[in-house]
Design an enzyme around this catalytic site. Structure first.
Site: not given
Length: 468
Positions: A391-394, A432
């Site tokens: 999720n947050d890393v993309v 996040a």
């Protein structure tokens, strides 16, 4: 003669610990690293036990049995629970250091007060502060990772929080300094327990404002604290091996923390005091964002027409234990002559290297795993980016949205692929606490459901669809 043999054994154990860290540099030699570490620790325990001043052998046997009783079940946890198991290991290390420091202080205070020199008191105070804050901090981290009901998963922040936290630590240090210069005074009876309580509370307060997105870095930092407490314990016990082993542990944890912070474009202070992962309220813009769902059949048709597919795994893959199905899907794609790569973000998952370990368990060749910096230039040529539980890393917001808590964090450029399929369990935001812009993009199609089931159905659809 015995002393010389013990010191020689300590030297060999130290060398084995160094080689253990060295072998961990590459997956091909990682097993050798584990074996070297186990052999070094076994040698250290036996050498210490063989010293003539050790007379209560029954207690050592009880301790070893208790260690096995706790350690063996912990070694059998699923890979999804490895982050919290690692945090528990740090908690045990901190507890051991804190208890040893406490025992030595009261033993010397009662029987040999002259042993409480300034240097030893500095070591004891450092040992108990670092040990006990590591204990409660690690337990809190493990609780967050395990999603224990009574431990808040999201960051808990309030006005003046950093002042309160730093104040707790300053008071503990001031009390410790007072004891260092006068360890045998009457005040020692209440000051020493007060330092322990303050350290325990500080450990809890340190982790409460930290969100799950920061957990990989937090675990590394706690590892460093545990190592430093072991160094202090080595000085208290006058044990050179503890000093060197603790220094190796502490320095490796520190280096790893630096690497993780760089991967997120953040500093230590920002991680510890920035409350990364703080839930933000969505601004009322009047525009309702809508996901575009896709069927398994539709996704399979697009996948089999691709030339390059980049798989981006995340914590959702770990939770669903979907790594084996992911490899099966990749095998089906390769049968059609399609190139498959795995894009690995440094902080994907809940601990450093989480995705690497999961995929290695599924016999995915290490050469197929590509780090973020290496894969990003290839993303515009990717026909499909398959996001499995990440999720947050993309999230493209990290590039441009200065109000986002992940702003400035380097991401995998999944949005630059021609088509994006994102597998998610639900419409809830990631750790996040913010929505992912990628999931609302025109080129993105959602596949809602358990990652293991969805990826398995994709693999079956491809297997039944024939070749090109």
């Amino acid at each position: 003669m015995m002393t010389a043999l013990v010191q020689l054994a300590y030297l060999v154990a130290t060398i084995l610990f160094i080689f253990a860290l060295h072998f961990m540099n590459h997956p091909r030699t990682a097993r050798k690293g584990v074996k070297a570490g186990v052999l070094g620790m076994a040698l250290a325990v036996l050498a210490t036990w063989a010293q003539p001043e050790v007379i209560h052998h029954s207690w050592i046997v009880i301790a070893i049995v208790a260690g096995f009783a706790v350690g063996y079940p912990l070694s059998r946890v699923p890979l999804t629970a490895v982050p919290q198991r690692t945090a528990l290991s740090h908690a045990f290390g901190g507890l051991a250091a804190g208890l040893v420091g406490t025992a030595k202080f009261y033993l010397w205070l009662r029987n040999e007060p002259e042993m409480l020199t300034t240097f030893r008191m500095i070591a004891i105070i450092a040992e108990i502060i670092l040990g006990y804050l590591t204990l409660t901090g690690s337990l809190m981290a493990a609780g967050k990772l395990q999603e224990v009901k009574w431990i808040p998963q999201r960051p808990v922040t309030y006005r003046g929080q950093n002042i309160v936290n730093i104040g707790l630590l300053v008071v503990a240090v001031v009390l410790g300094a007072t004891l260092i210069f006068n360890p045998t005074g009457a005040h020692a009876l209440w000051m020493f327990p007060a330092i322990i309580v303050l350290s325990l509370v500080f450990g809890v307060m340190l982790i409460i404002p930290i969100g799950g997105a920061d957990m990989p870095t937090v675990i590394s930092i706690l590892n460093s604290y545990a190592g430093l407490s072991a160094v202090a314990m080595g000085f208290v016990l006058d044990n050179k091996l503890l000093i060197t082993a603790g220094a190796l542990d502490g320095s490796s944890g520190l280096i790893l923390s630096i690497i993780m912070c760089r991967a997120m474009n953040r500093s230590f202070t920002n991680v510890l005091f920035g409350a990364f992962g703080k839930v933000q309220q969505t601004k009322a813009t009047g525009e309702q964002k809508v996901y575009k769902a896709e069927t398994i059949e539709g996704a399979a048709q697009i996948l089999e027409q691709a030339q390059l597919v980049v798989i981006i795994p995340g914590y959702g893959m770990a939770v669903a234990q979907a790594q084996h199905r992911t490899r099966e899907l990749a095998d089906q794609l390769r049968k059609r002559g399609i190139t498959v790569k795995y894009a690995i973000h440094p902080v994907a998952g809940r601990m450093p290297g989480h995705m690497n370990v999961l995929l290695a368990e599924a016999d995915v060749p290490y050469s197929d795993l590509v780090e973020m910096d290496e894969i990003n230039p290839d993303m515009p040529q990717a026909d499909v980016a398959l996001v499995i539980g990440a999720n947050d890393v993309v999230n493209p917001a990290a590039r441009h949205d200065k109000t986002s808590p992940i702003y400035g964090m380097p991401i995998i450029d999944a949005d630059k692929a021609r088509t994006v399929f994102a597998i998610k369990r639900s419409k809830n935001p990631g750790f996040a606490g913010i929505d992912n812009e990628l999931y609302f993009a025109d080129k993105t199609f959602m596949l809602f459901g358990d990652a293991k089931q969805v990826v398995g159905e994709l693999a079956k659809a491809l297997a039944g669809g024939g070749g090109h």
